[in-house]
Write a protein that holds these residues in place. Structure first.
Motif: not given
Ligand SMILES: Nc1ncnc2c1ncn2[C@@H]1O[C@H](COP(=O)(O)OP(=O)(O)O)[C@@H](O)[C@H]1O
Ligand SMILES: CC(=O)OP(=O)(O)O
Ligand SMILES: [Mg+2]
Length: 403
Positions: A122-125, A233-234, A264-267, A269-275
């Protein structure tokens, strides 16, 4: 007795060393751009009553390596602020996810560590970095009490209508699937400071924490009544590398049509998205430089970033039936005049009117950026999660030792 506070975020480690009862630290610092080739350590300390700063540029591959450098700096020859690690009586750790079981500041035991580990998905980062930080800290400060202060704790006041998802009850009852909310230590600190500044304990505030992770909270009379992050925190705002709100069907579509795995979905949305996904950069300093050069992707990304925040301001003013002040904080909120400007544009129907000159001036401490005609105040309140953690550690130690 000294209290050492460690705040490990997704991209940085911040730390401060406080002596008993003092709110100004003996030393403080920041390890930023962890995992990138150009990590930077900024270490501030006092020597012969003078403020000194040491900049160290070196590889910091992960949070564990970062913690090791920080621990060594405290007692390094020539710049030591303590004789030896035994002087530190307590170490306060920011822990992002406490789930439903860890709802208040607590001494870290093996059982508490297991509960923090159980929340990794639930808080992988964050939670994995916290456990590494706690374990390194146990080695560096073996005599100290290790204390966890949770980002989720401030949001335990959310009413059920705000924290439940509209899926069958069993998912909440059996799996704890609900809104937890994060950055609570920061929302609590800045809302408290804003209420003191405004001299208004019942104020209806919207706190806007814009760091690498970004979230907002509706704080009514000092209590969090809604917040933009969710189970993890996504959710919510567009962040450095996280998407924020997204139709869940996007994930179903990618899983069904493109065979995306959950990993792959976790990565994605959490690491490759946003700005990062929109511009190829996650640091707002880089993106604002592109914006100022007329880069179209940076312009769109800034517009989207600000538009999402505007929508939450509208929602939270409605949730509280009023608005006394909006409060910008964290790396972007405190420093990025462009982001604040775009958020506050065309918001006069809600009584929000920015003074552009004040907005573009740099400054320290709490700043009021509202134009004279602004019904709602627009504040910048520098967050100090470390001081809030130290306060909560002192309170817990006071309760447990009767001091
Ligand atoms: N002077 C600045 N102007 C614009 N953005 C800044 C500035 N200083 C820091 N930031 C932004 O703040 C972000 C980090 O914020 P911070 O609250 O320290 O994040 P976290 O705690 O999530 O690691 C950086 O990614 C950077 O984009
Ligand atoms: C919860 C969260 O996103 O924290 P940070 O902004 O420190 O990464
Ligand atoms: Mg942070």
């Amino acid at each position: 007795m000294e209290i050492f506070v460690i705040n490990s975020g997704s991209s940085s480690i911040k730390y401060q060393l406080f002596s008993q009862d003092s709110s100004s630290p003996l030393c403080s610092g920041l390890v930023e751009r962890i995992g990138q080739p150009d990590a930077l350590i900024t270490h501030k300390y006092r020597q012969h009553d003078e403020e000194k700063v040491l900049y160290i540029q070196q590889q910091v591959p992960d949070h564990e390596a970062g913690m090791q450098v920080v621990g060594e700096l405290l007692t390094r020859d020539g710049i030591a602020v303590i004789r030896d690690s035994g002087q530190v009586g307590a170490v306060g750790h920011r822990v992002v996810h406490g789930g439903e079981k860890l709802t208040g500041t607590t001494v870290i035991t093996p059982g508490v560590k297991d509960k923090i580990k159980a929340l990794y998905p639930l808080a992988p980062l964050h939670n994995p970095g916290h456990i590494k930080g706690i374990e390194v800290s146990e080695k560096i400060f073996p005599q100290a009490v290790q204390i966890a202060v949770f980002d989720t704790a401030f949001h335990t006041s959310l009413p059920e209508k705000a924290f439940r998802y509209a899926i069958p009850d069993s998912f909440y009852k059996n799996h704890g699937i609900r809104v937890y909310g994060f950055h609570g230590i920061s929302h609590q600190y800045v809302s408290g400071e804003a209420m003191k500044y405004l001299n208004h304990t019942d104020a209806k505030l919207i706190t806007i924490h814009l760091g690498n992770g970004c979230s907002m909270a509706a704080v009514n009379g000092g209590k969090s009544v809604d917040t933009s992050m969710g189970l993890t925190p996504l959710d919510g705002l567009i962040m450095g590398t996280r998407s924020g709100c997204i139709d869940a069907s996007v994930l179903l579509y990618l899983a069904e049509r493109e065979n995306y795995s959950t990993e792959q979905l976790t990565t994605l949305l959490n690491k490759q998205s946003g700005m990062q996904g929109l511009t190829g950069h996650n640091d707002m300093r880089d993106i604002s430089a592109l914006y100022n050069n007329g880069n179209a992707r940076a312009e769109l990304a800034y517009e989207m970033y600000a538009y999402r925040i505007k929508k939450f301001i509208g929602a939270y003013a409605a949730a509280m039936n009023g608005l006394d002040a909006i409060v910008f904080t964290a790396g972007v909120g405190e420093n990025d005049a462009l982001a604040r400007d775009l958020v506050c544009r065309n918001m006069d129907f809600l009584g929000i009117k920015l003074d552009n000159e004040k907005n573009s001036e740099k400054g320290n401490g709490i700043r009021d950026l509202s134009a004279p005609a602004s019904r709602a105040r627009i504040l910048v309140v520098p967050t100090n999660e470390e001081l809030e953690i130290a306060r909560q550690c002192r309170q817990l130690l006071g309760e447990t030792t009767g001091r």
